[in-house]
Structures are given as structure tokens and as C-alpha cells.
Design a protein around this motif. Structure first.
Motif, PDB file in Angstrom:
ATOM      1  N   THR A   1       9.161  96.814 -49.105  1.00 38.48           N
ATOM      2  CA  THR A   1       7.837  97.482 -48.889  1.00 38.48           C
ATOM      3  C   THR A   1       7.070  96.454 -48.285  1.00 38.48           C
ATOM      4  O   THR A   1       7.447  95.427 -48.589  1.00 38.48           O
ATOM      5  N   THR A   2       6.033  96.748 -47.802  1.00 37.49           N
ATOM      6  CA  THR A   2       4.867  95.866 -47.310  1.00 37.49           C
ATOM      7  C   THR A   2       3.735  96.018 -48.027  1.00 37.49           C
ATOM      8  O   THR A   2       2.779  95.321 -47.925  1.00 37.49           O
ATOM      9  N   GLN A   3       3.875  97.106 -49.159  1.00 37.28           N
ATOM     10  CA  GLN A   3       2.497  97.277 -49.762  1.00 37.28           C
ATOM     11  C   GLN A   3       2.456  96.334 -50.831  1.00 37.28           C
ATOM     12  O   GLN A   3       3.433  96.155 -51.674  1.00 37.28           O
ATOM     13  N   ALA A   4       1.415  95.606 -51.131  1.00 37.65           N
ATOM     14  CA  ALA A   4       1.319  94.842 -52.198  1.00 37.65           C
ATOM     15  C   ALA A   4       1.287  95.207 -53.548  1.00 37.65           C
ATOM     16  O   ALA A   4       0.851  96.296 -53.870  1.00 37.65           O
ATOM     17  N   ILE A   5       2.126  94.965 -54.449  1.00 37.07           N
ATOM     18  CA  ILE A   5       2.141  95.516 -56.001  1.00 37.07           C
ATOM     19  C   ILE A   5       1.064  94.887 -56.884  1.00 37.07           C
ATOM     20  O   ILE A   5       1.055  93.740 -56.878  1.00 37.07           O
ATOM     21  N   GLN A   6       0.023  95.679 -57.360  1.00 32.27           N
ATOM     22  CA  GLN A   6      -1.085  94.942 -57.934  1.00 32.27           C
ATOM     23  C   GLN A   6      -0.944  94.467 -59.286  1.00 32.27           C
ATOM     24  O   GLN A   6      -1.561  93.478 -59.611  1.00 32.27           O
ATOM     25  N   VAL A   7       0.230  94.927 -59.956  1.00 26.65           N
ATOM     26  CA  VAL A   7       0.142  94.490 -61.219  1.00 26.65           C
ATOM     27  C   VAL A   7       0.773  92.846 -61.275  1.00 26.65           C
ATOM     28  O   VAL A   7       1.378  92.304 -60.668  1.00 26.65           O
ATOM     29  N   ARG A   8      -0.263  92.048 -62.105  1.00 27.14           N
ATOM     30  CA  ARG A   8       0.077  90.812 -62.424  1.00 27.14           C
ATOM     31  C   ARG A   8       0.446  90.119 -63.653  1.00 27.14           C
ATOM     32  O   ARG A   8       0.593  91.097 -64.945  1.00 27.14           O
ATOM     33  N   LYS A   9       1.069  88.964 -63.880  1.00 25.95           N
ATOM     34  CA  LYS A   9       1.520  88.658 -65.112  1.00 25.95           C
ATOM     35  C   LYS A   9       0.677  88.819 -66.402  1.00 25.95           C
ATOM     36  O   LYS A   9       1.097  89.131 -67.331  1.00 25.95           O
ATOM     37  N   GLU A  10      -0.658  88.827 -66.300  1.00 20.39           N
ATOM     38  CA  GLU A  10      -1.576  89.100 -67.376  1.00 20.39           C
ATOM     39  C   GLU A  10      -2.187  90.527 -67.342  1.00 20.39           C
ATOM     40  O   GLU A  10      -2.994  90.782 -68.186  1.00 20.39           O
TER      41      GLU A  10
ATOM     42  N   ASP B   1      14.308  91.448 -55.368  1.00 21.88           N
ATOM     43  CA  ASP B   1      13.555  90.448 -55.756  1.00 21.88           C
ATOM     44  C   ASP B   1      12.079  90.582 -55.167  1.00 21.88           C
ATOM     45  O   ASP B   1      11.964  91.226 -54.094  1.00 21.88           O
ATOM     46  N   GLN B   2      11.213  90.445 -56.250  1.00 24.77           N
ATOM     47  CA  GLN B   2       9.770  91.004 -55.604  1.00 24.77           C
ATOM     48  C   GLN B   2       8.967  89.981 -54.633  1.00 24.77           C
ATOM     49  O   GLN B   2       7.918  90.331 -54.086  1.00 24.77           O
ATOM     50  N   SER B   3       9.489  88.664 -54.666  1.00 24.31           N
ATOM     51  CA  SER B   3       8.813  87.812 -53.998  1.00 24.31           C
ATOM     52  C   SER B   3       9.368  87.404 -52.467  1.00 24.31           C
ATOM     53  O   SER B   3      10.441  87.526 -52.204  1.00 24.31           O
TER      54      SER B   3
END
Ligand code: UDP
Ligand code: GLC
Length: 382
Positions: free
Chosen positions: A55-64, A7-9
Motif C-alpha cells: 500500500t502507498t496510503q499512510a496508516i494514521q494510527v500511531r503508538k499513542e 512489516d509496516q515500515s
């Protein structure tokens, strides 16, 4: 069966709360891998479900996000994909609970030769996702998943319309333990007293603060309801929707609702708070994939009015076990609220029926059996 859930969240949205119930029966052998740290990890730990932050690195891709950002993010995801592929070798299958988890899980499943399950909690339509994100999700699911579990018929239909494979898709609703929604009268009275709700007709809204959850629709409706109707807004901006929070506060001032609206932030005592309400409102302006809050209100024995779209249409029969109102129409919502205020007897009967139906239909043990049965077929398909 040993399952690697992904889960990404780091925050507990509905998909994450649902995952807790799904992972619980496998707590001795499973692992939940998260792509961010946060209070969801603590919730899993409290439920004795093994969890690891991958991972502690934020994943840049967003819903839009556009195609360029989408493709660019694959490179960024590589170390995570390698880690998941290595981990997966110790498990029988990978269970992706969110879209970014699907992308990572898809490639990891290919590398580790483990079957992939995708639990689809979203409606993959243009109202919710960019075309690129929809295409990536559908391609990854079609090519790599052995099973797609859609959280409603509405989510399944949108998946198929976006090009998803029907032969691997099954519908399983969220499960709930009805006992968790039986509350102590004293605790509920205390809430009403503390929040100064006595003598008021209280409409509760229980969702993260986000434009498509439509809290503004409830505020606009409230302005058209009798003075004794008040609202509590329970939930926080989980995914960075701070502008909307400001907008809601400004709307309260513009509509002169300062004494009739309370923002309570994120709470863990949802059953008690719901029971303290006279009515629960769900006001999403885009189709709701499932809508846990609708079922939870029913389980608390409270009347619920929901926006007539998406999964909500599968949960409520208008005038039978709840109420439906056209999404984005405050005036219609105000009419339903006022009718509930004026017909308390009839409304209570509808709420009771809702409670009975919901306790049977969404019983967590039955739902978990459905999932176990689907997972048991994986070995033969993979
Ligand atoms: N919720 C919570 N605390 C809050 C607000 C909401 O625990 O302050 C819970 C709520 O009870 C529900 C979930 O968050 O179980 C939201 O799920 P839903 O399916 O309604 O919407 P989502 O946010 O997943 O789109
Ligand atoms: C997602 C959806 C919500 C659903 C939940 C659990 O967060 O937005 O409608 O109830 O997942 O499946």
C-alpha cells in the motif's frame, strides 16, 4: 516453508534489520510485504529477498492513538487486509514483524486460514504504547497468532503483563553474523582521520534520534566529562521526531559542546564507525526491548555502557562484559565514561569478553535454527 512476511515500515529500524536476517534463509520462496516504500525496500533487494509494497496510503494510527483512531483505522485498512488475505493463500504462513502488520495479518490469517506468527519487537508497556494500542496488539495476538516470538525476556514479560498468552510465546534474540563486524583497519583509520577523532576519547551513540533513545542524556554526561571526551551521534529521526533533533542541537549550544559533538545522520557503515570509537553508549530512557546496537558494539570488540533496563539487562553483565548505568542519570554515565577513559587496560579486557560472549550467544545461524524449529511446529498446531 513459504512465508509471507509483513512489516509496516519503509525505513530500516532495528526490527526491519532483524527481519532481513530472518527472511534470508527463505529468500527463494518468501515475500516481504511492506506497508510503505523507502530505503528498507532497497536493503531487501540488495539482499535478494523478494519484496512488494502493498500500500502507498499512510496508516494514521500511531503508538499513542486512542480507541476512536484505532477503530477508525480498521476501515482504512480494509483494502490492504483483502490484498494480504489473497496473497497469503499462496504461502504457508503469515509472519507479522510489527504491530500494524499484526492487525492486518491477524484478519488476513483468519480469512485465508493460514497460521499467523507475530514477532514482538516491542515492550508493550505504558511508556511505549497507549492502552488502546496495547489492547489491540494483545487481543490480535491472543486470538489469531499460533506463535509469538518475543525479542527478549523483557518483551515477553511485558506482553504477559498486558494479558498476552504464555503458551504461544517464545523468546528468540536477534541474530548477527560476527564476520560482518570484523573491520579493515585502514577504513577505520580513515574514518578517525576524516572525522578528526585522533587524540580524542570518542563515545559513539548509534540510534535513531528519538526522545526515548536518550541522546540528550549522553550530551549532558559529556558536559561532565574531561575535555578530550567527544561524541559522535549516528542515526536519524526515522519516524518524524524533528522537534527532538532541534532540541539536541540547542542542547549542544547551551552546554558549549560544539567542538565535542558530531551529528553524522543515518549511516550504513556501522561496524567501521563503531570500531572507530573508544566506547559505545546506549542511553534509552524507557526500557529497550532488545538493543541491537549493544550486541553490535560487543561484536566490534568495543566496550559498551547501556541503560540498565529492559533487554539490555539480558545482554550485559556489569563489569564482566560491559557496563550498565541507571537510565536517565547523566552524572552516573559520566562516571562510567571517565572510568573507561582512565582504565583502558581493564576496559579492553571487558570488551574482549563481550566480543567472545556475543559471537556465540547471538550467532545468526543458531538463531535462525531456533526460528526454523519453532516454525516447523506450526503445521501441527494450525
Ligand atoms: N543503525 C544504522 N544506521 C544508523 C543508526 C543505526 O544502520 O545510522 C542500525 C544499528 O546498527 C542497529 C539498528 O539500526 O542495527 C537499531 O536497532 P536497535 O535495536 O538498537 O534500536 P531500534 O531503533 O530498533 O529501536
Ligand atoms: C525494536 C526495538 C529494539 C530491538 C529491535 C530488534 O526496534 O526497539 O530494542 O533491538 O526491535 O528486535
Amino acid at each position: 516453508m513459504k512465508i509471507l512476511f509483513l512489516d509496516q515500515s519503509g525505513k530500516p529500524g532495528g526490527a526491519e534489520l532483524c527481519l532481513i536476517d530472518i527472511a534470508k534463509p527463505y529468500q527463494d520462496t518468501c515475500l516481504v510485504g511492506l506497508f510503505a516504500d523507502g530505503s528498507f525496500r532497497s536493503l531487501l533487494e540488495e539482499n535478494h529477498i523478494p519484496v512488494q509494497i502493498l500500500t502507498t496510503q499512510a496508516i494514521q494510527v500511531r503508538k499513542e492513538s486512542s480507541l476512536i483512531t484505532g477503530l477508525g483505522s480498521i476501515g482504512q485498512l480494509l483494502p490492504l487486509i483483502v490484498k494480504v488475505a489473497q496473497l497469503a493463500r499462496k504461502y504457508d504462513c503469515i509472519y507479522a514483524n510489527t504491530q500494524k502488520a499484526l492487525v492486518v495479518g491477524a484478519i488476513a490469517s483468519f480469512l485465508s486460514r493460514r497460521p499467523l506468527v507475530y514477532h514482538l519487537h516491542d515492550i508493550l508497556s505504558s511508556e511505549h504504547f497507549s492502552q488502546t494500542n496495547r489492547r489491540i496488539a494483545v487481543t490480535a495476538a491472543n486470538r489469531f497468532a499460533s506463535l509469538v516470538i518475543a525479542n527478549s525476556q523483557a518483551s515477553k514479560i511485558a506482553f504477559l503483563e498486558a494479558g498476552g498468552r504464555a503458551d504461544i510465546t517464545e523468546i528468540v534474540y536477534n541474530g548477527f553474523n560476527p564476520k560482518n563486524y570484523q573491520t579493515d583497519k585502514f577504513a577505520v583509520n580513515q574514518i578517525r582521520e576524516k572525522l578528526e577523532l585522533n587524540g580524542k576519547f570518542v563515545v559513539g551513540h548509534f540510534s535513531r534520534l528519538a526522545p526515548w533513545k536518550g541522546q540528550h542524556i549522553l550530551l549532558e554526561a559529556l558536559a561532565q566529562c574531561p575535555e578530550q571526551v567527544t561524541a559522535i551521534l549516528v542515526g536519524d529521526a526515522l519516524f518524524g521526531e524533528q522537534d527532538y533533533v532541534q532540541q539536541l542541537h540547542r542542547l549542544v549550544t547551551t552546554l558549549k559542546l560544539e567542538n565535542r559533538v558530531k551529528f553524522l545522520g543515518f549511516r550504513s557503515d556501522i561496524p567501521q564507525l563503531m570500531t572507530a570509537c573508544d566506547l559505545v553508549a546506549h542511553t534509552s530512557t524507557a526500557p529497550e526491548p532488545f538493543g541491537r546496537v549493544i550486541v553490535e558494539a560487543m561484536l566490534c570488540g568495543k566496550p559498551v555502557v547501556a541503560a540498565a533496563s529492559g533487554g539490555a539487562m539480558e545482554l550485559i553483565e556489569h563489569g564482566i562484559n560491559g557496563f550498565l548505568a541507571t537510565p536517565g542519570k547523566p552524572q552516573e554515565l559520566a562516571q562510567v565514561i571517565t572510568a573507561c577513559l582512565n582504565n583502558s587496560h581493564e576496559t579492553a579486557a571487558i570488551a574482549n569478553r563481550g566480543q567472545t560472549v556475543a559471537s556465540q550467544r547471538f550467532d545468526v545461524d543458531n538463531i535462525n535454527k531456533q526460528i526454523a524449529q519453532l516454525l516447523s511446529r506450526l503445521g501441527t498446531k494450525a
